[in-house]
Design a protein around this motif. Structure first.
Motif, PDB file in Angstrom:
ATOM      1  N   LYS A   1      -6.317  -9.380  -1.817  1.00 44.21           N
ATOM      2  CA  LYS A   1      -7.756  -9.436  -1.567  1.00 44.21           C
ATOM      3  C   LYS A   1      -8.055 -10.206  -0.283  1.00 44.21           C
TER       4      LYS A   1
ATOM      5  N   LEU B   1      -6.398  -5.639  -5.432  1.00 42.17           N
ATOM      6  CA  LEU B   1      -5.396  -4.581  -5.468  1.00 42.17           C
ATOM      7  C   LEU B   1      -5.740  -3.538  -6.534  1.00 42.17           C
TER       8      LEU B   1
ATOM      9  N   GLN C   1      -8.647  -2.522  -7.444  1.00 40.76           N
ATOM     10  CA  GLN C   1      -9.682  -1.641  -6.903  1.00 40.76           C
ATOM     11  C   GLN C   1      -9.094  -0.692  -5.869  1.00 40.76           C
ATOM     12  N   TYR C   2      -8.129  -1.186  -5.097  1.00 39.13           N
ATOM     13  CA  TYR C   2      -7.469  -0.330  -4.095  1.00 39.13           C
ATOM     14  C   TYR C   2      -6.744   0.831  -4.776  1.00 39.13           C
TER      15      TYR C   2
ATOM     16  N   LYS D   1       0.835  -1.207   0.000  1.00 41.86           N
ATOM     17  CA  LYS D   1       0.000   0.000   0.000  1.00 41.86           C
ATOM     18  C   LYS D   1       0.871   1.259   0.000  1.00 41.86           C
TER      19      LYS D   1
ATOM     20  N   GLN E   1      -7.060  -7.599   2.464  1.00 41.64           N
ATOM     21  CA  GLN E   1      -7.704  -6.287   2.484  1.00 41.64           C
ATOM     22  C   GLN E   1      -9.178  -6.310   2.071  1.00 41.64           C
TER      23      GLN E   1
ATOM     24  N   ASN F   1      -9.343   3.309  -5.933  1.00 43.34           N
ATOM     25  CA  ASN F   1      -9.892   4.048  -4.795  1.00 43.34           C
ATOM     26  C   ASN F   1      -8.952   5.160  -4.343  1.00 43.34           C
ATOM     27  N   LYS F   2      -7.683   4.828  -4.227  1.00 42.54           N
ATOM     28  CA  LYS F   2      -6.711   5.814  -3.745  1.00 42.54           C
ATOM     29  C   LYS F   2      -6.518   6.941  -4.748  1.00 42.54           C
TER      30      LYS F   2
ATOM     31  N   ILE G   1     -10.510  -6.374  -0.759  1.00 44.55           N
ATOM     32  CA  ILE G   1     -10.757  -5.848  -2.107  1.00 44.55           C
ATOM     33  C   ILE G   1      -9.554  -6.188  -2.981  1.00 44.55           C
TER      34      ILE G   1
END
Length: 265
Positions: A197, A204, A206-207, A164, A200, A210-211, A202
């Motif tokens: 996934k 990666l 999608q992460y 992350k 977290q 999102n960010k 979700i």
């Protein structure tokens, strides 16, 4: 990639071995056997990746040969050849995880293409396994480093924290993808996405999205940058793509969002 042809019709087996341009389909070595016992001996003595096997043979059938292969836990794929469209054969072939079932006579090109398809499957499976080993080796190495430096092992959660952090560090890079992150951490993309996934909840991919959207919203709220500059700042080389995705996530265009939320208004 090594292929074993098992067929009690000796002439058919040898003609196939000679006339099909095997290297064009990913095969480097072809061996022939004329019954199941001979096939077993070759498998025990030589590395075989794929078997092209006749079903109906005197004594042990091709189905019995592949059942033995599965019982011995050999990592060998199989394509069956048969002159009869027998549903029971097809059903059992599927149960033995057979990759294809070809009715004979068949064009050599059809056989070759079926072999090439299985070769690609084998290579992909091995690549995933190889990258998984790289990933596990990376985790072990990081755990050992953490143990030396901090007296503790690196957990899966801590590894995800590093991933992350990597995402945020490279968020403005338009080439940031699951693939590029997997390469940086020595994982196969499929394996990394699955592990992320699990940790977290979700994917990666999608992460990352999102960010990017969260950062874009924050920058638009500050009101110091144009929406096009914001798009570049969050890794979108094409403004149209950013515009489309932002509207999909927030229900309005970047310009509208900025007008509604800009600080000091």
């Amino acid at each position: 990639m090594n292929l074993l042809i098992v067929n009690d019709e000796i002439r058919t087996a040898e003609i196939m071995k000679k006339e099909i341009p095997w290297p064009a389909y990913g095969i480097t070595q072809v061996t022939t056997a004329y019954d199941a016992p001979a096939g077993k001996r070759i498998i025990q003595q030589t590395t075989i990746d794929l078997i092209l096997c006749d079903i109906e043979m005197p004594g042990e059938s091709g189905l019995e040969l592949i059942r033995w292969v599965r019982e011995q836990n050999y990592e060998i794929e199989c394509i069956f050849l048969t002159c009869h469209a027998n549903f029971a054969y097809a059903q059992e072939a599927i149960g033995l995880d057979c990759q294809d079932y070809i009715l004979m006579p068949a064009e050599y090109e059809q056989i070759g293409q079926a072999v090439a398809k299985v070769v690609r499957r084998i290579e992909e499976k091995r690549n995933i396994h190889r990258y998984k080993e790289y990933g596990e080796a990376y985790i072990r190495e990081k755990s050992q480093t953490e143990t030396k430096q901090k007296g503790k092992k690196l957990s899966a959660e801590e590894l995800m924290t590093e991933v992350k952090a990597y995402v945020m560090e490279h968020i403005s890079d338009s080439t940031l993808t699951v693939g590029s992150i997997a390469e940086a951490f020595y994982f196969h993309p499929v394996y990394l996405n699955r592990v992320f996934k699990q940790q977290q909840s979700i994917p990666l991919s999608q992460y990352i999205l999102n960010k990017r959207m969260e950062l874009a919203a924050a920058l638009l709220t500050e009101g110091k940058m144009s929406s096009k500059d914001v798009a570049e700042q969050v890794g979108y080389g094409y403004y149209e793509n950013f515009h489309h995705m932002f509207k999909k996530v927030y229900g309005c265009t970047p310009a509208q969002y900025q007008e509604l939320h800009a600080e000091g208004k």
